[in-house]
Scaffold this motif. Structure first.
Motif, PDB file in Angstrom:
ATOM      1  N   ARG A  27     -36.720  16.782 -86.875  1.00 20.08           N
ATOM      2  CA  ARG A  27     -36.694  15.684 -85.922  1.00 20.08           C
ATOM      3  C   ARG A  27     -37.835  14.706 -86.186  1.00 20.08           C
ATOM      4  NH1 ARG A  27     -36.491  18.497 -81.530  1.00 20.08           N
ATOM      5  NH2 ARG A  27     -38.733  18.500 -81.073  1.00 20.08           N
ATOM      6  N   SER A  28     -39.014  15.246 -86.506  1.00 24.88           N
ATOM      7  CA  SER A  28     -40.160  14.392 -86.801  1.00 24.88           C
ATOM      8  C   SER A  28     -39.922  13.564 -88.057  1.00 24.88           C
ATOM      9  CB  SER A  28     -41.419  15.254 -86.966  1.00 24.88           C
ATOM     10  OG  SER A  28     -42.534  14.472 -87.306  1.00 24.88           O
ATOM     11  N   GLN A  29     -39.321  14.170 -89.090  1.00 25.63           N
ATOM     12  CA  GLN A  29     -39.036  13.445 -90.322  1.00 25.63           C
ATOM     13  C   GLN A  29     -37.964  12.387 -90.104  1.00 25.63           C
ATOM     14  OE1 GLN A  29     -38.112  16.686 -93.010  1.00 25.63           O
ATOM     15  NE2 GLN A  29     -40.248  16.877 -93.687  1.00 25.63           N
ATOM     16  N   PHE A  30     -36.991  12.677 -89.247  1.00 29.27           N
ATOM     17  CA  PHE A  30     -35.966  11.685 -88.917  1.00 29.27           C
ATOM     18  C   PHE A  30     -36.604  10.493 -88.212  1.00 29.27           C
ATOM     19  CE2 PHE A  30     -33.054   9.943 -85.725  1.00 29.27           C
ATOM     20  CZ  PHE A  30     -32.008   9.505 -86.539  1.00 29.27           C
ATOM     21  N   THR A  31     -37.529  10.769 -87.281  1.00 25.50           N
ATOM     22  CA  THR A  31     -38.217   9.687 -86.572  1.00 25.50           C
ATOM     23  C   THR A  31     -39.023   8.832 -87.543  1.00 25.50           C
ATOM     24  OG1 THR A  31     -38.369  11.027 -84.553  1.00 25.50           O
ATOM     25  CG2 THR A  31     -39.872   9.156 -84.736  1.00 25.50           C
ATOM     26  N   ASP A  32     -39.697   9.480 -88.516  1.00 25.18           N
ATOM     27  CA  ASP A  32     -40.457   8.731 -89.524  1.00 25.18           C
ATOM     28  C   ASP A  32     -39.539   7.788 -90.295  1.00 25.18           C
ATOM     29  OD1 ASP A  32     -42.845   9.858 -88.825  1.00 25.18           O
ATOM     30  OD2 ASP A  32     -42.871  11.336 -90.438  1.00 25.18           O
ATOM     31  N   GLY A  33     -38.347   8.279 -90.648  1.00 29.47           N
ATOM     32  CA  GLY A  33     -37.398   7.444 -91.381  1.00 29.47           C
ATOM     33  C   GLY A  33     -36.939   6.244 -90.573  1.00 29.47           C
ATOM     34  N   MET A  34     -36.669   6.466 -89.283  1.00 26.42           N
ATOM     35  CA  MET A  34     -36.251   5.364 -88.420  1.00 26.42           C
ATOM     36  C   MET A  34     -37.385   4.359 -88.242  1.00 26.42           C
ATOM     37  SD  MET A  34     -33.090   5.651 -87.570  1.00 26.42           S
ATOM     38  CE  MET A  34     -33.016   4.545 -86.151  1.00 26.42           C
ATOM     39  N   ASP A  35     -38.613   4.850 -88.062  1.00 27.55           N
ATOM     40  CA  ASP A  35     -39.751   3.949 -87.885  1.00 27.55           C
ATOM     41  C   ASP A  35     -39.971   3.086 -89.125  1.00 27.55           C
ATOM     42  OD1 ASP A  35     -40.194   4.864 -85.340  1.00 27.55           O
ATOM     43  OD2 ASP A  35     -41.772   6.280 -85.917  1.00 27.55           O
ATOM     44  N   GLU A  36     -39.790   3.683 -90.302  1.00 27.13           N
ATOM     45  CA  GLU A  36     -39.980   2.925 -91.532  1.00 27.13           C
ATOM     46  C   GLU A  36     -38.961   1.796 -91.647  1.00 27.13           C
ATOM     47  OE1 GLU A  36     -39.921   5.623 -94.792  1.00 27.13           O
ATOM     48  OE2 GLU A  36     -41.830   6.594 -94.256  1.00 27.13           O
ATOM     49  N   ARG A  37     -37.767   2.011 -91.132  1.00 24.88           N
ATOM     50  CA  ARG A  37     -36.746   0.965 -91.173  1.00 24.88           C
ATOM     51  C   ARG A  37     -37.154  -0.243 -90.333  1.00 24.88           C
ATOM     52  NH1 ARG A  37     -30.992   3.604 -89.904  1.00 24.88           N
ATOM     53  NH2 ARG A  37     -30.405   1.388 -90.168  1.00 24.88           N
ATOM     54  N   PHE A  38     -38.003  -0.001 -89.320  1.00 29.20           N
ATOM     55  CA  PHE A  38     -38.473  -1.088 -88.474  1.00 29.20           C
ATOM     56  C   PHE A  38     -39.887  -1.543 -88.859  1.00 29.20           C
ATOM     57  CE2 PHE A  38     -35.089   0.748 -85.931  1.00 29.20           C
ATOM     58  CZ  PHE A  38     -34.458  -0.371 -85.416  1.00 29.20           C
ATOM     59  N   GLY A  39     -40.341  -1.084 -90.009  1.00 30.75           N
ATOM     60  CA  GLY A  39     -41.606  -1.583 -90.537  1.00 30.75           C
ATOM     61  C   GLY A  39     -42.841  -0.777 -90.183  1.00 30.75           C
ATOM     62  N   PHE A  40     -42.676   0.302 -89.425  1.00 32.17           N
ATOM     63  CA  PHE A  40     -43.840   1.103 -89.020  1.00 32.17           C
ATOM     64  C   PHE A  40     -44.011   2.279 -89.991  1.00 32.17           C
ATOM     65  CE2 PHE A  40     -42.684  -1.020 -85.050  1.00 32.17           C
ATOM     66  CZ  PHE A  40     -43.907  -1.490 -84.618  1.00 32.17           C
ATOM     67  N   GLU A  41     -44.654   2.020 -91.105  1.00 31.55           N
ATOM     68  CA  GLU A  41     -44.915   3.077 -92.081  1.00 31.55           C
ATOM     69  C   GLU A  41     -46.215   3.787 -91.736  1.00 31.55           C
ATOM     70  OE1 GLU A  41     -44.674   2.113 -96.152  1.00 31.55           O
ATOM     71  OE2 GLU A  41     -42.791   0.980 -95.958  1.00 31.55           O
ATOM     72  N   ARG A  42     -46.211   5.090 -91.915  1.00 29.62           N
ATOM     73  CA  ARG A  42     -47.399   5.881 -91.611  1.00 29.62           C
ATOM     74  C   ARG A  42     -48.495   5.626 -92.651  1.00 29.62           C
ATOM     75  NH1 ARG A  42     -47.628   9.924 -88.302  1.00 29.62           N
ATOM     76  NH2 ARG A  42     -45.377  10.317 -88.329  1.00 29.62           N
ATOM     77  N   MET A  43     -49.746   5.496 -92.184  1.00 30.48           N
ATOM     78  CA  MET A  43     -50.866   5.352 -93.114  1.00 30.48           C
ATOM     79  C   MET A  43     -51.015   6.645 -93.914  1.00 30.48           C
ATOM     80  SD  MET A  43     -53.858   3.253 -91.057  1.00 30.48           S
ATOM     81  CE  MET A  43     -54.934   3.269 -92.500  1.00 30.48           C
ATOM     82  N   LYS A  44     -50.937   6.527 -95.242  1.00 33.60           N
ATOM     83  CA  LYS A  44     -51.031   7.698 -96.106  1.00 33.60           C
ATOM     84  C   LYS A  44     -52.225   7.634 -97.050  1.00 33.60           C
ATOM     85  CE  LYS A  44     -46.025   8.442 -95.975  1.00 33.60           C
ATOM     86  NZ  LYS A  44     -44.763   8.501 -96.756  1.00 33.60           N
ATOM     87  N   GLU A  45     -52.692   6.425 -97.326  1.00 38.60           N
ATOM     88  CA  GLU A  45     -53.828   6.254 -98.216  1.00 38.60           C
ATOM     89  C   GLU A  45     -55.087   5.952 -97.401  1.00 38.60           C
ATOM     90  OE1 GLU A  45     -53.737   6.805-101.373  1.00 38.60           O
ATOM     91  OE2 GLU A  45     -51.559   7.178-101.358  1.00 38.60           O
ATOM     92  N   PRO A  46     -56.244   6.494 -97.807  1.00 38.66           N
ATOM     93  CA  PRO A  46     -57.491   6.192 -97.082  1.00 38.66           C
ATOM     94  C   PRO A  46     -57.751   4.696 -97.017  1.00 38.66           C
ATOM     95  CG  PRO A  46     -57.804   8.008 -98.621  1.00 38.66           C
ATOM     96  CD  PRO A  46     -56.445   7.446 -98.907  1.00 38.66           C
ATOM     97  N   GLY A  47     -58.218   4.266 -95.856  1.00 40.15           N
ATOM     98  CA  GLY A  47     -58.494   2.852 -95.682  1.00 40.15           C
ATOM     99  C   GLY A  47     -58.706   2.532 -94.214  1.00 40.15           C
TER     100      GLY A  47
END
Length: 303
Positions: A27-47
């Protein structure tokens, strides 16, 4: 037990918890996929990024040991309109109160009974508005139960709640004579004397739990209250990798908000007088929605 999902090896206590955790991770991975479609990508690289907090949502992520832990996803809009989200891990918790001087015995009992579910047990002094003299600064000791996931919290709460209700009802029904007698018997417990002369309780420790507090606060609300993270403010978000929790620091010097796209919708239905609509019997009369104040659709429905 072990399970593999999305290339991750997950560790669990038993088959039931493995199945539950795998579904929650899916369910969490599905939510991540939906969020990415709307432009909300999770921060994965330090910064470090600066964003205006637009939303929050409870989630679960994998820690460095590939174990499920609860977290809150915070959704941000940057000044240039770009979007991102960040997951902030935080241990859910609630408090329990015990009979006087029973905290140590109850902690020992709970740590054994709920081994693997309770992440941490500690005694903390808290203000109790039920105390007769709470206005003078008197505090009561509570046991704080912290968990790795909300799912573990719910399971433990479900086991403790019936005992707490029973104990509170028993206390209310006690008359003055019973209360005096209970005090004489050290809180209603049968006691024996050890060889070194100390007294030892041999009662069932669940009977010593007399109250539960803050168990019904929604997880994401709990985190935001504790960490003072609120929607509609600017924050500096610093991500240093999965080994460290992200740093979310409020920027009070920024006051101009970005222009988010706002979608609003409305559903009009029939209903009985002074009643809320019932999906089983009432009909939809009209649907409408708008984006940024512009009506996009308006439909009169015959059903």
């Amino acid at each position: 037990e072990r399970a593999v999902l999305g290339g991750f090896l997950l560790l669990f206590r038993d088959d039931a918890s493995a199945l539950s955790a795998v579904k929650r991770l899916e369910r969490s991975q599905f939510t991540d996929g939906m969020d990415e479609r709307f432009g909300f990508e999770r921060m994965k690289e330090p910064g470090e990024k600066t964003g205006w907090l637009i939303n929050m949502h409870p989630t679960e992520i994998l820690d460095d040991d590939k174990r499920m832990i609860s977290a809150v996803d915070y959704y941000f809009i940057q000044e240039d309109g770009n979007r991102f989200k960040i997951a902030l891990p935080y241990k859910p918790y609630f408090y329990i109160a015990t009979k006087k001087n029973c905290e140590r015995e109850v902690i020992s009992f709970l740590s054994k009974k709920f081994q693997g579910k309770v992440a941490k047990l500690e005694v903390v002094p808290k203000e109790d508005l039920d105390l007769p003299n709470h206005l003078v600064g008197l505090k009561r000791n509570y046991i704080k139960l912290s968990f790795n996931t909300v799912d573990d919290l719910v399971k433990v709460k479900r086991e403790i709640s019936p005992a707490v209700r029973k104990n509170r009802e028993r206390e209310k029904s006690n008359d003055a004579y019973t209360s005096m007698l209970s005090s004489a018997l050290v809180g209603g417990s049968v006691v024996t004397e050890d060889e070194d002369g100390t007294w030892k309780k041999i009662t069932e420790q669940l009977d010593n739990i007399v109250d539960m507090r803050e168990y019904d606060v929604p997880y994401h609300v709990r985190v935001s209250i504790d960490l003072k993270i609120h929607v509609a403010h600017w924050y500096n978000v610093r991500y240093r990798g999965s080994a460290y929790p992200p740093e979310i620091v409020r920027r009070d010097d920024l006051v101009e908000r970005p222009d988010p796209v706002v979608l609003a919708f409305d559903i009009e239905t029939t209903k009985l007088p002074l009643k809320f609509p019932d999906a089983e019997t009432d009909q939809i009369m009209m649907l409408s929605y708008m984006i940024d104040g512009q009506v996009m659709s308006f439909a009169q429905l015959p059903f």
